[in-house]
Design a protein around this motif. Structure first.
Motif, mmCIF file in Angstrom:
data_model
loop_
_atom_site.group_PDB
_atom_site.id
_atom_site.type_symbol
_atom_site.label_atom_id
_atom_site.label_comp_id
_atom_site.label_asym_id
_atom_site.label_seq_id
_atom_site.Cartn_x
_atom_site.Cartn_y
_atom_site.Cartn_z
ATOM 1 N N ILE A 1 66.820 75.758 -3.291
ATOM 2 C CA ILE A 1 66.463 77.068 -3.460
ATOM 3 C C ILE A 1 65.488 77.533 -2.271
ATOM 4 N N LEU A 2 64.650 76.925 -1.780
ATOM 5 C CA LEU A 2 63.853 77.098 -0.768
ATOM 6 C C LEU A 2 64.832 77.502 0.609
ATOM 7 N N ASN A 3 65.389 76.643 0.912
ATOM 8 C CA ASN A 3 66.298 77.001 2.294
ATOM 9 C C ASN A 3 67.404 77.854 1.915
ATOM 10 N N GLY A 4 67.970 77.845 0.969
ATOM 11 C CA GLY A 4 69.094 79.042 0.571
ATOM 12 C C GLY A 4 68.311 80.199 0.603
ATOM 13 N N THR A 5 67.146 80.463 -0.305
ATOM 14 C CA THR A 5 66.465 81.699 -0.140
ATOM 15 C C THR A 5 66.045 82.264 1.096
ATOM 16 N N ILE A 6 65.475 81.391 2.162
ATOM 17 C CA ILE A 6 65.172 81.566 3.550
ATOM 18 C C ILE A 6 66.488 82.276 4.235
ATOM 19 N N GLU A 7 67.598 81.556 4.112
ATOM 20 C CA GLU A 7 68.751 81.936 4.835
ATOM 21 C C GLU A 7 68.952 83.447 4.246
ATOM 22 N N ARG A 8 69.151 83.588 2.979
ATOM 23 C CA ARG A 8 69.456 84.712 2.340
ATOM 24 C C ARG A 8 68.635 86.057 2.675
ATOM 25 N N ILE A 9 67.339 85.727 2.664
ATOM 26 C CA ILE A 9 66.190 86.871 3.289
ATOM 27 C C ILE A 9 66.613 87.203 4.753
ATOM 28 N N LYS A 10 66.708 86.165 5.437
ATOM 29 C CA LYS A 10 67.135 86.318 6.917
ATOM 30 C C LYS A 10 68.212 87.120 7.124
ATOM 31 N N LYS A 11 69.344 87.032 6.135
ATOM 32 C CA LYS A 11 70.535 87.787 6.267
ATOM 33 C C LYS A 11 70.335 89.150 5.747
ATOM 34 N N ASP A 12 69.698 89.427 4.653
ATOM 35 C CA ASP A 12 69.289 90.683 4.347
ATOM 36 C C ASP A 12 68.275 91.540 5.055
ATOM 37 N N GLY B 1 66.544 90.353 7.808
ATOM 38 C CA GLY B 1 66.395 90.004 9.419
ATOM 39 C C GLY B 1 65.413 88.550 9.380
ATOM 40 N N ASP B 2 66.051 88.097 10.707
ATOM 41 C CA ASP B 2 65.277 86.833 10.948
ATOM 42 C C ASP B 2 63.883 87.034 11.910
ATOM 43 N N PHE B 3 62.913 87.458 11.217
ATOM 44 C CA PHE B 3 61.686 87.855 11.769
ATOM 45 C C PHE B 3 60.681 87.690 10.904
ATOM 46 N N GLU B 4 59.292 87.241 11.472
ATOM 47 C CA GLU B 4 58.250 87.280 10.632
ATOM 48 C C GLU B 4 57.214 88.337 10.736
ATOM 49 N N VAL B 5 57.411 88.869 11.683
ATOM 50 C CA VAL B 5 56.266 90.139 12.049
ATOM 51 C C VAL B 5 56.988 91.199 12.703
ATOM 52 N N GLY B 6 56.805 92.539 12.596
ATOM 53 C CA GLY B 6 57.181 93.588 13.299
ATOM 54 C C GLY B 6 55.960 94.428 13.676
ATOM 55 N N LYS C 1 71.779 90.642 12.726
ATOM 56 C CA LYS C 1 73.021 90.155 12.968
ATOM 57 C C LYS C 1 73.644 91.017 11.841
ATOM 58 N N PRO C 2 73.969 92.293 11.957
ATOM 59 C CA PRO C 2 74.995 93.111 11.075
ATOM 60 C C PRO C 2 76.307 92.497 10.688
ATOM 61 N N GLN C 3 76.444 92.479 9.549
ATOM 62 C CA GLN C 3 77.608 91.939 8.658
ATOM 63 C C GLN C 3 78.860 92.925 8.936
ATOM 64 N N LEU C 4 79.487 92.563 10.167
ATOM 65 C CA LEU C 4 80.749 93.396 10.248
ATOM 66 C C LEU C 4 81.716 93.311 9.131
ATOM 67 N N VAL C 5 82.577 94.288 8.705
ATOM 68 C CA VAL C 5 83.623 94.201 7.995
ATOM 69 C C VAL C 5 84.910 94.803 8.579
ATOM 70 N N GLN C 6 84.616 95.594 9.758
ATOM 71 C CA GLN C 6 85.687 96.291 10.330
ATOM 72 C C GLN C 6 85.082 96.247 11.714
ATOM 73 N N LEU D 1 57.964 85.146 4.690
ATOM 74 C CA LEU D 1 56.576 84.311 5.024
ATOM 75 C C LEU D 1 56.116 83.529 3.560
ATOM 76 N N TYR D 2 56.552 84.189 2.360
ATOM 77 C CA TYR D 2 56.196 83.416 1.152
ATOM 78 C C TYR D 2 56.994 82.051 1.051
ATOM 79 N N MET D 3 58.101 82.191 1.689
ATOM 80 C CA MET D 3 58.929 80.919 1.543
ATOM 81 C C MET D 3 58.038 79.942 2.414
ATOM 82 N N TYR D 4 57.648 80.326 3.331
ATOM 83 C CA TYR D 4 56.673 79.323 4.216
ATOM 84 C C TYR D 4 55.476 78.963 3.711
ATOM 85 N N ARG D 5 55.254 79.617 2.478
ATOM 86 C CA ARG D 5 53.814 79.429 2.061
ATOM 87 C C ARG D 5 52.782 79.958 2.778
ATOM 88 N N GLN D 6 53.032 81.017 3.739
ATOM 89 C CA GLN D 6 52.047 81.948 4.481
ATOM 90 C C GLN D 6 52.136 83.316 4.377
#
Length: 840
Positions: A43-54, A56-61, A120-125, A236-241
């Motif tokens: 769950i932890l690793n799957g959720t991390i990947e899904r959050i990054k997909k939805d 973005g793969d960033f921690e701070v903006g 990483k925008p999810q292209l469909v066309q 960050l919550y997934m990293y417990r931070q």
């Protein structure tokens, strides 16, 4: 025999059934350890990947940056990698074919790293843009474009430095996004190749090098560079931070709690097995002590037994946990989106260490007890016998219920107090586990169900300016009704705004539990409350008929047109602790009158409550009679934030001052129509100034999630129940077998075969009855103290089921009865003389 340690393996082989039963208990427990740990990491690793997909793969903006600050951040030593995004412009489309509904594009510019590393925008066309003249657009706009023109070039106007300039873009692809922009505006992305200084429009989204203290480091970087920051909190919550420490630890605490309960149950099972084994072998240990075995050697014999069984059970349990979970996920397709299954070394380590550690901990006390047996007392066979005072009136209730055999069974089971309470505790633990986990899973599924329910509508058109202007008329509805693949069409109006509650009809207990910001939206005025979060629905006849049938209402659409209404009285809000609460804000009953204010143009334009107060002063409201009460709006399967009222669409027009419909829902003929009609329906909505939402797709995803969660949850319950059954059968069976001497005495003094059988079965069953009373009470306390406290939906929303208590009680009594049946044949065939010779 080479040395005394050979006795261990000889004993295990000689008592194969007990050895196998104990090993099975250990295997089931280790399987549970492994499965729970594997689920956690998956769950932890799957959720991390899904959050990054939805998101973005960033921690701070770092936001609202100038060009120079964005370039400075790219060189910061604390940042591992990042990307620059420019919130470029809103492009008002000038094309005559496309601009019929004032469409526009909200354009962002990504640098190369944003495309390849971070978002990483999810292209469909098509393909990604390669320069600032190319765009990728939301797939919904792509379908509109495809339906209206074959050209991939789009022209529009954008404002720059207060000046309107013309832009031309070439659309090269389409992508999916969860980003929703109001009105006829759609998201789009171009390539950031022009680093002009355009004011504070840049953002830099970064991942930090340091694995710890990410928020502190990010805040320090922001102070050093004088920038504003936002956080990707979910990641960050997934990293417990994350910023909330309690939430950081919530998932881990839950897993530790579950594993602790499993460990406790396993310790009880194994402790009972080894403690009983030691009682049976008192003489053996006494003889070993008499011929020179030390206390340490006796203790090591018992620990060696435990270690041998652990070495057999641990690999099987760890492998079983992995295989079981893989097979489960193979059967339930779709889990790959939420779980990242794999071989995690930490899972194998956790399963192995917990398994061996639990077994050794469970046998530590029996091992110490065995080492302390005095040789002479052990050989005489009375070292474990506890004398007790005879109480003449014990077992009166058992005698009344089960006659003489019941009284004898009760007194016999209570003769050894230590054994009685140990057996009872073991059974209580099993029952508590069953009831607690069933309530925990029921709570989880109900919490999910409040988000993921079934709506009647599978596709919905929502018009711009909902509830305020006529947008979707009868011609549009007729066109939908004849469309192949559409089975039903429902037209309705939905508006969130002020409704009135008579002061004596307010449910103050529910109202007082609101968050302050929700409470402030329900304000007293004269003899009424003005609730600004009310939901007003105007139904056409099709929508009404569905709701009437769904809720068994005894009214017609004519009744609705004749100033009768349906009250939606169950609302979904938040309490002062931030938990979801479901309850009734009003105390209206069928037959009561309710007032609905006329919504003035002034209120529609400003949203100021003073205009509703003016309407109350002028008595500018309509009075309706409540003809039906339902719990939620069934078409969209929604609960209002306060309460809701359903009126006929004609009356809705009188209240709001608008004709037509702002929402039109449909139901497909088949699931395939959702795919084949999507493009056509999107274009049809676009032509009529409405956005189309494919609800069916999201409902299907949510149903799959619920099915998968239920399967996984109840698989977990099956394993928990299996541990409980093994515990009960093992405990009761062994507990009866070690009483051969007492049973031999009963036979010797003339007890008939039928009386003896009833005695044995009652002794086992009475344990179940006694344990079920204590276990149900303990379970109730735990559910109320632990689950209700951590429940994401407050007490108003979830009623905990009684069936686990009933099923658990009947189950434990039934299992203890069966467990007593197992040794009955052996006890029936027991020779009286041999039985009397057996020392306890």
């Amino acid at each position: 025999m080479k040395d005394y340690t050979a006795i261990t393996t000889k004993y295990l082989r000689q008592h194969r059934k007990r050895t196998i039963l104990t090993i099975c208990g250990i295997v089931v427990a280790i399987t549970m350890f492994t499965a729970v740990a594997l689920i956690y990491y998956s769950i932890l690793n799957g959720t991390i990947e899904r959050i990054k997909k939805d998101s973005g793969d960033f921690e701070v903006g770092f936001v609202n940056l100038s060009k120079s600050k964005a370039e400075l951040l790219k060189l910061n030593a604390e940042i591992e990698y990042g990307c620059v995004v420019n919130k470029l412009e809103v492009l008002q489309i000038m094309d005559e074919i496309l601009a019929d509904k004032e469409r526009s594009l909200a354009i962002k510019a990504y640098d190369q790293d944003a495309f390849t590393k971070v978002f990483k925008p999810q292209l469909v066309q098509g393909r990604l843009p390669q320069n600032s003249k190319e765009l990728i657009v939301d797939i919904r706009f792509w379908h509109i474009l495809k339906g209206k023109t074959q050209s991939q070039t789009i022209t529009g106007k954008a404002e720059q430095d207060g000046v309107e300039i013309e832009r031309v873009y070439n659309i090269v692809g389409a992508y999916t996004t969860r980003e929703i922009i109001s009105g006829m505006t759609y998201p789009a992305i171009t390539y950031l190749d022009d680093y002009a200084d355009q004011g504070n429009q840049y953002s830099y989204f970064a991942t930090l090098k340091d694995k710890k203290h990410k928020i502190d480091i990010a805040e320090q970087v922001a102070r050093d560079t004088g920038t504003e920051i936002i956080f990707n909190k979910e990641l960050l919550y997934m990293y417990r931070q994350g910023p909330d420490k309690d939430r950081n630890d919530a998932l881990e605490v839950m897993i530790i709690t579950i594993i602790s309960i499993i460990i406790l149950a396993t310790i009880v099972v194994i402790y009972n097995a080894f403690n009983t084994s030691i009682i049976e072998r008192i003489k053996h240990f006494g003889i070993l002590r008499a011929i020179g075995a030390t206390k340490g050697q006796i203790r090591n014999l018992v620990l060696r037994e435990a270690l041998i069984m652990s070495l057999i059970a641990v690999p099987i349990g760890v492998l079983g946990g992995h295989i079981g979970l893989y097979v489960t996920f193979k059967i339930i397709k779709g889990f790959s989106e939420w779980f990242k299954l794999g071989i995690y070394p930490q899972v194998i380590g956790i399963g192995t260490l917990l398994g061996i550690g639990t077994v050794l901990l469970a046998v530590l006390i029996p091992a110490i007890s065995a080492s302390r047996i005095a040789p002479i007392e052990a050989i005489r066979g009375n070292s474990m016998i506890k004398r007790e005072k005879v109480k003449k009136r014990r077992g009166i209730l058992a005698k009344l219920l089960f006659s003489f055999e019941g009284q004898v069974a009760y007194r016999n089971m209570r003769r050894n107090g230590k054994r009685f309470w140990l057996t009872t505790f073991s059974l209580v633990i099993s029952l508590v586990i069953f009831i607690f986990f069933n309530n925990f899973i029921d709570m989880t599924l109900k919490s999910l169900g409040m988000v993921y329910e079934n709506a009647e509508i599978e596709g919905c058109f929502q018009a711009e300016g909902r509830g305020r202007t006529e947008t979707l008329g009868i011609d549009f509805i007729n066109e939908l009704q004849v469309l192949k693949g559409v089975s039903k069409v429902y037209a309705f109006n939905a508006y969130v705004g002020p409704l009135l509650i008579d002061k004596d009809k307010l449910n103050t207990a529910y109202y007082n539990d609101f968050l302050d910001k929700l409470k402030s939206k329900t304000v007293p005025y004269k003899d009424m409350y003005i609730c600004e979060m009310g939901q007003l629905m105007g139904y056409d006849e099709n929508a009404f008929n569905y709701t009437r049938q769904k809720n068994n209402l005894s009214m017609t659409y004519s009744d609705l047109e004749n100033n009768n209404v349906i009250l939606i009285n169950k609302s979904e809000s938040y309490n002062t602790e931030g938990k979801t609460i479901l309850g009734n804000l009003t105390k209206y009953k069928i037959g009561d009158e309710i007032k609905i204010p006329i919504i003035s143009k002034a209120y529609l334009e400003t949203g100021e409550v003073k205009h509703i107060q003016e309407a109350i002063d002028k008595q500018d409201y309509l009075t309706f009679k409540i003809a039906g009460i339902i719990e939620k709006e069934d078409l969209l399967d929604e609960s209002p934030k306060a309460f809701g009222i359903i009126v006929s669409n004609e009356n809705f027009g009188k209240i709001i001052g608008a004709a037509g419909y702002n929402s039109v829902g449909l139901k497909y003929d088949s699931k395939e129509d959702s795919e084949t009609l999507y493009e056509k329906l999107s274009n049809l909505g676009s032509e009529n100034g409405a956005k189309f939402f494919d609800i069916y797709k999201y409902m299907k995803q949510n149903k799959d999630i619920m099915l998968q969660a239920m399967t996984l949850s109840y698989g977990f319950i099956v394993l928990i129940t299996l541990i409980a059954i093994i515990n009960i059968i093992h405990t009761i069976t062994i507990n009866l077998l070690v009483k051969k001497r007492e049973f031999a005495v009963f036979k010797a003094i003339g007890m008939t075969k039928e009386q003896f059988q009833k005695l044995v079965l009652l002794e086992g069953t009475l344990y179940g009855i006694f344990a079920s009373i204590i276990g149900s009470a303990v379970s109730y306390l735990l559910v109320n103290m632990l689950l209700k406290k951590s429940n994401p939906v407050a007490a108003y929303g979830i009623e905990y089921p009684t069936w686990p208590y009933v099923a658990g009680t009947l189950g434990i009594i039934g299992i203890t009865f069966i467990a007593a049946l197992l040794p009955l044949r052996k006890l029936n065939d027991m020779n009286i003389i041999d039985g009397l010779r057996i020392e306890e």
